[in-house]
Design a protein around this motif. Sequence first.
Motif, PDB file in Angstrom:
ATOM      1  N   GLY A 231     -39.228  36.350 -19.416  1.00  0.00           N
ATOM      2  CA  GLY A 231     -39.051  36.828 -20.886  1.00  0.00           C
ATOM      3  C   GLY A 231     -37.638  37.314 -21.360  1.00  0.00           C
ATOM      4  N   VAL A 232     -36.843  37.256 -20.504  1.00  0.00           N
ATOM      5  CA  VAL A 232     -35.330  37.795 -20.415  1.00  0.00           C
ATOM      6  C   VAL A 232     -34.547  36.973 -21.515  1.00  0.00           C
ATOM      7  CG1 VAL A 232     -32.992  38.528 -19.627  1.00  0.00           C
ATOM      8  CG2 VAL A 232     -35.382  39.211 -18.535  1.00  0.00           C
ATOM      9  N   VAL A 233     -34.023  37.380 -22.555  1.00  0.00           N
ATOM     10  CA  VAL A 233     -33.231  36.559 -23.424  1.00  0.00           C
ATOM     11  C   VAL A 233     -31.899  37.307 -23.675  1.00  0.00           C
ATOM     12  CG1 VAL A 233     -32.923  35.632 -25.696  1.00  0.00           C
ATOM     13  CG2 VAL A 233     -35.289  35.864 -24.706  1.00  0.00           C
ATOM     14  N   VAL A 234     -30.822  36.580 -23.444  1.00  0.00           N
ATOM     15  CA  VAL A 234     -29.451  37.219 -23.513  1.00  0.00           C
ATOM     16  C   VAL A 234     -28.623  36.001 -24.642  1.00  0.00           C
ATOM     17  CG1 VAL A 234     -27.306  37.764 -22.284  1.00  0.00           C
ATOM     18  CG2 VAL A 234     -29.670  38.245 -21.343  1.00  0.00           C
ATOM     19  N   GLY A 235     -27.955  36.544 -25.471  1.00  0.00           N
ATOM     20  CA  GLY A 235     -27.389  35.883 -26.237  1.00  0.00           C
ATOM     21  C   GLY A 235     -25.892  35.484 -25.999  1.00  0.00           C
ATOM     22  N   VAL A 250     -36.569  41.763 -21.525  1.00  0.00           N
ATOM     23  CA  VAL A 250     -35.354  42.353 -22.289  1.00  0.00           C
ATOM     24  C   VAL A 250     -34.754  41.210 -23.242  1.00  0.00           C
ATOM     25  CG1 VAL A 250     -33.020  43.064 -21.607  1.00  0.00           C
ATOM     26  CG2 VAL A 250     -35.187  44.039 -20.615  1.00  0.00           C
ATOM     27  N   THR A 251     -34.403  41.782 -24.330  1.00  0.00           N
ATOM     28  CA  THR A 251     -33.940  40.924 -25.141  1.00  0.00           C
ATOM     29  C   THR A 251     -32.251  41.608 -25.635  1.00  0.00           C
ATOM     30  OG1 THR A 251     -35.495  40.158 -26.303  1.00  0.00           O
ATOM     31  CG2 THR A 251     -33.564  39.959 -27.563  1.00  0.00           C
ATOM     32  N   LEU A 252     -31.247  40.963 -25.347  1.00  0.00           N
ATOM     33  CA  LEU A 252     -29.914  41.261 -25.886  1.00  0.00           C
ATOM     34  C   LEU A 252     -29.547  40.150 -26.952  1.00  0.00           C
ATOM     35  CD1 LEU A 252     -28.123  41.910 -22.494  1.00  0.00           C
ATOM     36  CD2 LEU A 252     -29.357  43.448 -23.936  1.00  0.00           C
ATOM     37  N   ASN A 268     -21.231  49.196 -17.066  1.00  0.00           N
ATOM     38  CA  ASN A 268     -21.493  49.227 -15.581  1.00  0.00           C
ATOM     39  C   ASN A 268     -23.027  50.157 -15.128  1.00  0.00           C
ATOM     40  OD1 ASN A 268     -19.505  47.142 -14.978  1.00  0.00           O
ATOM     41  ND2 ASN A 268     -18.051  49.053 -14.962  1.00  0.00           N
ATOM     42  N   ASN A 269     -23.508  49.807 -14.039  1.00  0.00           N
ATOM     43  CA  ASN A 269     -24.577  50.672 -13.596  1.00  0.00           C
ATOM     44  C   ASN A 269     -25.673  50.981 -14.758  1.00  0.00           C
ATOM     45  OD1 ASN A 269     -23.331  50.950 -11.057  1.00  0.00           O
ATOM     46  ND2 ASN A 269     -21.784  52.222 -12.088  1.00  0.00           N
ATOM     47  N   VAL A 270     -26.026  50.179 -15.750  1.00  0.00           N
ATOM     48  CA  VAL A 270     -26.817  50.313 -16.754  1.00  0.00           C
ATOM     49  C   VAL A 270     -28.230  49.879 -16.319  1.00  0.00           C
ATOM     50  CG1 VAL A 270     -27.321  49.860 -19.116  1.00  0.00           C
ATOM     51  CG2 VAL A 270     -25.150  50.241 -18.597  1.00  0.00           C
ATOM     52  N   VAL A 271     -29.181  50.628 -16.889  1.00  0.00           N
ATOM     53  CA  VAL A 271     -30.599  50.201 -16.599  1.00  0.00           C
ATOM     54  C   VAL A 271     -31.347  49.763 -17.914  1.00  0.00           C
ATOM     55  CG1 VAL A 271     -33.060  50.687 -15.664  1.00  0.00           C
ATOM     56  CG2 VAL A 271     -30.929  51.728 -14.436  1.00  0.00           C
ATOM     57  N   LEU A 272     -31.819  48.634 -18.169  1.00  0.00           N
ATOM     58  CA  LEU A 272     -32.535  48.202 -19.316  1.00  0.00           C
ATOM     59  C   LEU A 272     -33.997  47.883 -19.058  1.00  0.00           C
ATOM     60  CD1 LEU A 272     -29.905  45.321 -20.275  1.00  0.00           C
ATOM     61  CD2 LEU A 272     -30.260  47.735 -20.894  1.00  0.00           C
ATOM     62  N   GLY A 273     -34.908  48.730 -19.419  1.00  0.00           N
ATOM     63  CA  GLY A 273     -36.291  48.837 -19.247  1.00  0.00           C
ATOM     64  C   GLY A 273     -36.997  47.708 -19.649  1.00  0.00           C
ATOM     65  N   THR A 289     -29.238  54.503 -19.788  1.00  0.00           N
ATOM     66  CA  THR A 289     -30.453  53.999 -19.537  1.00  0.00           C
ATOM     67  C   THR A 289     -31.364  53.657 -20.799  1.00  0.00           C
ATOM     68  OG1 THR A 289     -30.759  55.155 -17.229  1.00  0.00           O
ATOM     69  CG2 THR A 289     -32.843  54.507 -18.389  1.00  0.00           C
ATOM     70  N   VAL A 290     -31.721  52.434 -20.862  1.00  0.00           N
ATOM     71  CA  VAL A 290     -32.523  51.905 -22.169  1.00  0.00           C
ATOM     72  C   VAL A 290     -34.123  51.971 -21.778  1.00  0.00           C
ATOM     73  CG1 VAL A 290     -33.001  50.437 -23.986  1.00  0.00           C
ATOM     74  CG2 VAL A 290     -30.548  50.801 -23.006  1.00  0.00           C
ATOM     75  N   GLY A 291     -34.693  52.771 -22.364  1.00  0.00           N
ATOM     76  CA  GLY A 291     -36.364  52.916 -21.924  1.00  0.00           C
ATOM     77  C   GLY A 291     -37.032  51.730 -22.146  1.00  0.00           C
ATOM     78  N   SER A 292     -38.063  51.564 -21.687  1.00  0.00           N
ATOM     79  CA  SER A 292     -39.107  50.502 -21.883  1.00  0.00           C
ATOM     80  C   SER A 292     -39.398  50.479 -23.353  1.00  0.00           C
ATOM     81  CB  SER A 292     -40.249  50.503 -20.913  1.00  0.00           C
ATOM     82  OG  SER A 292     -39.915  50.491 -19.724  1.00  0.00           O
ATOM     83  N   GLN A 293     -39.657  49.316 -24.076  1.00  0.00           N
ATOM     84  CA  GLN A 293     -39.757  49.113 -25.327  1.00  0.00           C
ATOM     85  C   GLN A 293     -38.968  49.641 -26.448  1.00  0.00           C
ATOM     86  OE1 GLN A 293     -42.167  46.805 -25.782  1.00  0.00           O
ATOM     87  NE2 GLN A 293     -42.784  46.538 -23.582  1.00  0.00           N
ATOM     88  N   ALA A 294     -37.679  50.227 -25.769  1.00  0.00           N
ATOM     89  CA  ALA A 294     -36.882  50.875 -26.715  1.00  0.00           C
ATOM     90  C   ALA A 294     -36.076  49.741 -27.671  1.00  0.00           C
ATOM     91  CB  ALA A 294     -35.695  51.547 -26.222  1.00  0.00           C
TER      92      ALA A 294
END
Length: 341
Positions: A231-235, A250-252, A268-273, A289-294
Amino acid sequence: VRFCPRRKQASAVSCRVAFLFWMRQGAGLVACSMLASTMAFGVRAPGRLMLRRRVTTSVLPTPLASGSNFAERDLAIYGELRREAEAIEHSALLGPAVKAQILESPDLVTVISEVISARLARATSGIMLPRDKLKEACVRALKHDDRLGADIVAIMQRDPAAISYLQTVFFFKGFHAVQAQRVAANFWKKGSMSSKHVALAIQNRVSELWAVDVHPAAHLGGGLLMDHATGVVVGETANIGHNCTILHSVTLGGTGKERGDRHPKIGNNVVLGAGATVLGNIKIGDGATVGSQAVVTKEVPPGMTVVGLNKLLDPNISPTRRESVKKREETWQYEVSGYAI
């Protein structure tokens, strides 16, 4: 599992069989192979299969460490990979694949190219994306790319489910999707109509196989752990820095209101929940850090944690952090109560 119309029931049976292999000494990679096939249908393994039996491996350099020689690092990874492959080359279920794709390959790039091309090639037709041509394209794209080994080391260091280099290279679909995107990006950069459509064909195949949709024009830094990946989507205009961790769903993406440069820039060193959605041409600062479902539509300062809808966790936990977000007080909501550092 592949042909059963009742996928959930069939997947449950597959997981139980994998569990029996997992409990047998030396058969853990057969279980990993079965789970990889099951998860291709979007079904996660039950909790009881989440047992950990990490294989002892040598310590390798930190991904993209300053001054590190990535050729030596990749040679060390290849050596570990061969040793692990030799331990199971007599397996009736995995032996032939291990021999053909690892033991008969002279280096790490060739191994990865064998694995990726075998999965991307269409078994029912040699007309579109034929395997021999895909392998050649993978070798060209990955041969001098220091991100390849960095991704493997990142998985081994940061994913507690990783029990071996062999598992990482053979069965982690997030790793496969990232390397395939790098190959697609190499075609996209050539700029011709033909090359761009080859890139789009690879993107389409990755989406079809692993439910990961990353545009070939997006930039992915090294040391990337794309865990579970479904389900990861990156534009198209997204940029992901080094040593990032991206969980499933995760969607970007863009806001739908802009053209041109319209996707997030991840430091750098970012976490995408899991399930995080980041929209628009905004920057997520280093170490954030971007929390889950944020859902995030505003820039996030370095080192901050964002949850919910544009909510930063307590900005007052340190003078440095308080100063970094002072100018954003009119545009951000903060969750201060109940937050402990």
